[in-house]
Each structure stands twice: as structure tokens, then as C-alpha cells.
Motif scaffolding. Structure first.
Motif, PDB file in Angstrom:
ATOM      1  N   UNK A 261     -46.228  55.709  95.558  1.00  0.00           N
ATOM      2  CA  UNK A 261     -46.988  55.935  96.788  1.00  0.00           C
ATOM      3  C   UNK A 261     -47.834  57.207  96.669  1.00  0.00           C
ATOM      4  N   UNK A 262     -49.033  57.169  97.278  1.00  0.00           N
ATOM      5  CA  UNK A 262     -49.916  58.339  97.256  1.00  0.00           C
ATOM      6  C   UNK A 262     -49.455  59.424  98.202  1.00  0.00           C
ATOM      7  N   UNK A 263     -48.774  59.086  99.252  1.00  0.00           N
ATOM      8  CA  UNK A 263     -48.319  60.049 100.253  1.00  0.00           C
ATOM      9  C   UNK A 263     -46.816  60.231 100.107  1.00  0.00           C
ATOM     10  N   UNK A 264     -46.339  61.419 100.349  1.00  0.00           N
ATOM     11  CA  UNK A 264     -44.899  61.669 100.212  1.00  0.00           C
ATOM     12  C   UNK A 264     -44.109  60.906 101.271  1.00  0.00           C
ATOM     13  N   UNK A 265     -42.949  60.468 100.898  1.00  0.00           N
ATOM     14  CA  UNK A 265     -42.076  59.745 101.817  1.00  0.00           C
ATOM     15  C   UNK A 265     -40.943  60.630 102.324  1.00  0.00           C
ATOM     16  N   UNK A 266     -40.802  61.794 101.746  1.00  0.00           N
ATOM     17  CA  UNK A 266     -39.761  62.729 102.151  1.00  0.00           C
ATOM     18  C   UNK A 266     -40.237  64.138 101.775  1.00  0.00           C
TER      19      UNK A 266
END
Length: 523
Positions: free
Chosen positions: A422-427
């Protein structure tokens, strides 16, 4: 209940005295937790989806020939045991995560961190598996998931081939063992048959059946001997009577009733006795009775023809023949000789059957034990042979199953979604963590006030002071609050409220800012 409420109010009054200690601690804890939350590194997630197709067109076609395991159960068990230490160590090496780990402790920490970050989510009904991993670097997470997918596919194939090889090895060992047992059983059975070859019958009958058969053969031979002896005696009488009348060979009676033909007479007598037995059991129209009477009639007709031939031969002979070469007498002599030969042959047969019957009767004493031993040997041999044939059949089934696994595989692993980071952080979820930090800072402030009031208690009631000290209270001096003190108390209360609301407002502003940043990233 009133007492409990009074105690709670008393504790609250004592804690209020140390409210500024609580405010300071709450601000310090809140600031520290907020900095920790803001400094936490972003974590990116990489994932891949795999579809496991357990259906194959070859398996229904090979049903009954090959052993087909429960593939779905194997895949489910594999997914549950995939995150094991050997697989994680292999995954660390494949993804080059061990390049930065120099010491043993760092390697152990890396393995533990990867184990906790790996995840497998499955929907058993659809055979869909999602493999995911979180890391600070999205490329590292993607590389780990790629290696994880490879291990997932290779583990299923390797486990199946290993199980097939193990099964084939075990079956081959058992076949060798049963070959030795089968050869040993064959040797014992062969030795037993050689020791008791006279008791071995090709038709598979036991000693009692052979004894009954010999008894029947002996009775039949004795009956044939008596019939032959009767025929011989009749021929001798006929020959003696013809010798007296040899001077008148041409005076044979016209009727055949006075002439004896030993062979035919004996057969006629036997058939008449048989007819008597049949008439005792059946009626006159029974097929056996009718056929026996017809046979007797045919034998009497044959006797008349022979007597007629003898008369013709006697009439054709010269009347003055000195040598006495009567053709009828010569024929009777020939018949008598033939009867004696037949009697001698049947007597020898009776003696042979008698000796066989006696030997079989003597063998009956030991035959039960020998038959029991033979039955035990045959049973052991049959069991070993059956097990051997079953093992050979199972070995062929295992070989076919192995070839089937090689041809079609245990299952068809289809990569629905390839590994992607994913390009955006999930945590971490900073909004939720900031809310938790606010709650923790407030709780820390309240706890500080409680501890301070317990260490340095203050009493606001004479009854409470009397209960705590155990001393009598002589009197209570009231405190007069001036206008300046009331103004200072109001200012202090406003300051306390501003400090508490400032803490809450600071966290609210921080969470709002984080929400705006996340919304912009999503947009």
C-alpha cells in the motif's frame, strides 16, 4: 449507601486540595505520550490473495485406482501451520532480512518480529487465502509477501511428495517382511506335505471322506466279485452237463430255457434283483422300472440269439467226429476260462481295496492331528499371502497416487492478487492513540491527587478526625472567608478549569489535525 457517598465526597475533598499536582502530572504525561505517538514510525502493509483449487478432472477418473487424500483438509492444516519457525527462518533468508542482523540476539529479534507481523486470513468455504505483512518499508513488506507466497506453494508440494515417498518406503519394507514370512510358510507347508505325502489327496478330501470312498469302492468290488463267481459256477455246471451229452451234439433243445449262458445269465439275475428293489420303491410306470424291464427283455433276446447260433453250429458239425470238437462245448469252455480270469482279477481288486481300507482305517487314528496341523499351516500361509497381495496392491496404488500428484498436483494454486504494498501507511492509528493518551494523562492526574491525599491527609469533618485519631474532639473553630479569599478561590478555580480544558483542547486539536491529514492522503 449514604455512608459510602459520604466517604467518596470526603476523598474528593481531600484530592481537591492537591489538584494542581494532578494538573502538572497530567500535562507531563500527556505531552510525553503525544510525542511518543507522533514519533511512532509509519507501517506499510503488503498483501497477496491466493485461490486454492482442490478439484481436478484426473481424480474422478482415477477413483478406485489411486489413493486420494483429503486435499482441502491438507491445505487448511498447511495454512494453520505455515507460520512456523523453520518457515520463518527460511522467509528471513529469502527476503534478505538477515543482512542487517549481525549477532544471534538480533537474528532472534528479527525472527520474532517477522512472526508477529505475518498474517494469514482464510475463508474456508471459498478456499481463498490472504497473506499479509507489515513493515516500515513498503518494498521490504512486498518482498516478504512474495517469499511467503513461494513458501506456501512449495510447502504443499513438498509435503505431498514427502508423504508419498514415506508411504512407499514403509510399504516396501512391509512387502520384504511378508515375502520372508510367505517363503517360510511355504517351506513349512512343503515339508509337512513331504512328510505326509500318503495322506495328501489331490481332490482336497479329508481322511473320513477318503475312508468312506474306499469303503464304497470295496463294497462295489465285492459285489462284482460275487457276480463273477456266480457266472463262473453257472458256466462250470453248464460245461459239466454238456460233457455228459457230448455224444449227441445235434440234440440241443429247441428252447433256450435249458441252455445256460453264464455272462448273460449273471447280468439277467443282477437286473432282476435291481428290478425287485425298484418295485419296492416305485410303481410299475416309473421310468427306472420301465428301463430295467426293457434291459431284461433285451438280455433275454440276446440269450435266445446265442442259443440259436449254438444250435446251428452243432447241426452243421459232422456226426461222427471222433475228436469231440463240439463247437458249442468249445464256446462254453472259452466262456468258462474268461469267467475264471474275471474272477481272479476281481479277487485281486478286492484284496487291494481291502488293504487300502485297512491302511486308511489305521491312518484315522493320527489323521485328526495331522489335519489340524495342515489346517494351521494352510491358514498361516493364506493370511501371509493375502497380506502380501494387499501390500503389493497398495504399493501400486501409492505409485499411481504419486504419479497423479506429479501430473495434477495436490491442488492448483492460483495467484488472484499478486503481492502489492500500500502507498499509504496502515498503522499506527494516531487518532485512536491520541485519544488513549488523553485518557491516560487524565487518569495519571487523578491518580496523583489520590496518592497525595493519602500521603498527607486533610480532614474536613470533626467526626472523621475523631474516627481516625481516636481522641475526643473538644471543639471546632470555624474559619471566616473574606471577600478577597473568595475572589482568589474563584480565580484559582478558573485557572484549574483552563488548565484541564487546555489539556483536552490540545489533544482535540491534535486529533483534528491528524484527521485532516489522513483525509488529504486519502483524497
Amino acid at each position: 449507601m449514604d455512608l459510602l457517598i459520604a466517604q467518596l465526597l470526603s476523598v474528593a475533598k481531600r484530592m481537591w486540595k492537591y489538584r494542581w499536582y494532578g494538573v502538572v502530572v497530567a500535562w507531563l504525561v500527556g505531552a510525553i505520550l503525544a510525542v511518543v505517538v507522533l514519533l511512532m514510525p509509519d507501517r506499510f502493509e503488503a498483501s497477496a490473495r491466493i485461490y486454492v483449487d482442490t478439484q481436478s478432472i484426473l481424480k474422478p477418473l482415477m477413483s478406485g485406482l489411486a489413493i486420494q487424500p483429503n486435499v482441502e483438509q491438507q491445505v487448511v492444516m498447511l495454512s494453520r501451520t505455515l507460520i512456523s519457525r523453520p518457515n520463518v527462518e527460511k522467509l528471513v533468508r529469502m527476503a534478505d532480512l538477515d543482512l542487517k542482523s549481525q549477532s544471534k540476539s538480533e537474528q532472534e529479534a528479527t525472527i520474532d518480529r517477522v512472526t508477529k507481523a505475518l498474517a494469514i486470513q482464510s475463508t474456508a468455504r471459498d478456499n481463498l487465502y490472504t497473506l499479509s505483512y507489515r513493515d516500515k518499508d513498503p518494498e521490504t513488506a512486498k518482498r516478504v509477501v512474495q517469499s511467503f507466497v513461494s513458501i506456501f506453494v512449495e510447502s504443499s508440494l513438498g509435503a505431498s511428495r514427502k508423504d508419498t515417498a514415506t508411504a512407499a518406503t514403509f510399504i516396501n519394507e512391509q512387502i520384504k517382511n511378508y515375502e520372508a514370512k510367505l517363503e517360510e510358510a511355504e517351506g513349512r507347508l512343503k515339508a509337512f506335505r513331504l512328510r505326509n505325502i500318503e495322506l495328501t489327496a489331490a481332490d482336497g478330501k479329508d481322511s473320513a471322506a477318503r475312508l468312506a470312498e474306499l469303503s464304497a469302492q470295496l463294497d462295489r468290488a465285492r459285489l462284482e466279485l460275487r457276480e463273477a463267481e456266480n457266472a463262473r459256477d453257472a458256466a462250470e455246471q453248464q460245461f459239466a452237463g454238456d460233457a455228459k451229452n457230448s455224444a449227441m451234439p445235434n440234440l440241443l433243445p429247441d428252447s433256450s430255457l435249458g441252455v445256460s449262458t453264464p455272462e448273460i445269465d449273471a447280468r439277467i439275475d443282477a437286473q432282476k434283483r435291481n428290478l425287485d428293489v425298484l418295485l419296492q420303491r416305485y410303481t410299475d410306470i416309473h421310468p427306472d422300472v420301465l428301463s430295467t424291464r426293457k434291459l431284461i427283455k433285451d438280455l433275454e433276446e440276446q440269450k435266445r440269439k446265442e442259443v440259436a447260433e449254438l444250435r446251428k453250429a452243432a447241426l452243421a458239425a459232422p456226426a461222427g467226429n471222433a475228436t469231440g470238437g463240439n463247437i458249442a462245448q468249445q464256446e462254453l469252455q472259452r466262456m468258462l476260462a474268461s469267467s475264471k480270469v474275471q474272477v481272479a482279477a476281481l479277487r485281486a481288486r478286492v484284496q487291494e481295496y481291502s488293504s487300502r481300507y485297512a491302511a486308511a482305517l489305521n491312518a484315522m487314528k493320527t489323521s485328526p492331528q495331522l489335519e489340524a496341523e495342515a489346517a494351521q499351516l494352510n491358514r498361516d500361509y493364506a493370511i501371509h499371502k493375502k497380506n502380501y497381495e494387499d501390500l503389493v496392491s497398495r504399493r501400486e496404488s501409492a505409485a499411481i497416487s504419486g504419479e497423479l500428484d506429479v501430473a495434477s498436483g495436490v491442488a492448483d494454486f492460483r495467484l488472484i492478487d499478486p503481492p502489492r504494498a500500500s502507498d499509504k501507511p496502515v498503522a499506527p492509528n494516531r487518532i485512536l492513540l491520541l485519544a488513549g493518551a488523553l485518557v491516560a494523562s487524565l487518569m495519571a492526574g487523578i491518580f496523583t491527587c489520590f496518592v497525595a491525599c493519602q500521603l498527607r491527609p486533610v480532614f474536613h469533618d470533626a467526626a472523621e478526625l475523631r474516627a481516625r485519631s481516636g481522641l475526643p474532639i473538644l471543639g471546632v473553630v470555624s474559619s471566616l472567608v473574606t471577600v478577597g479569599e473568595k475572589r482568589r478561590e474563584r480565580i484559582d478555580l478558573l485557572r484549574f478549569g483552563a488548565a484541564a480544558l487546555g489539556l483536552i483542547g490540545a489533544f482535540a486539536v491534535g486529533m483534528t489535525a491528524m484527521a485532516i491529514l489522513l483525509a488529504k492522503q486519502v483524497g
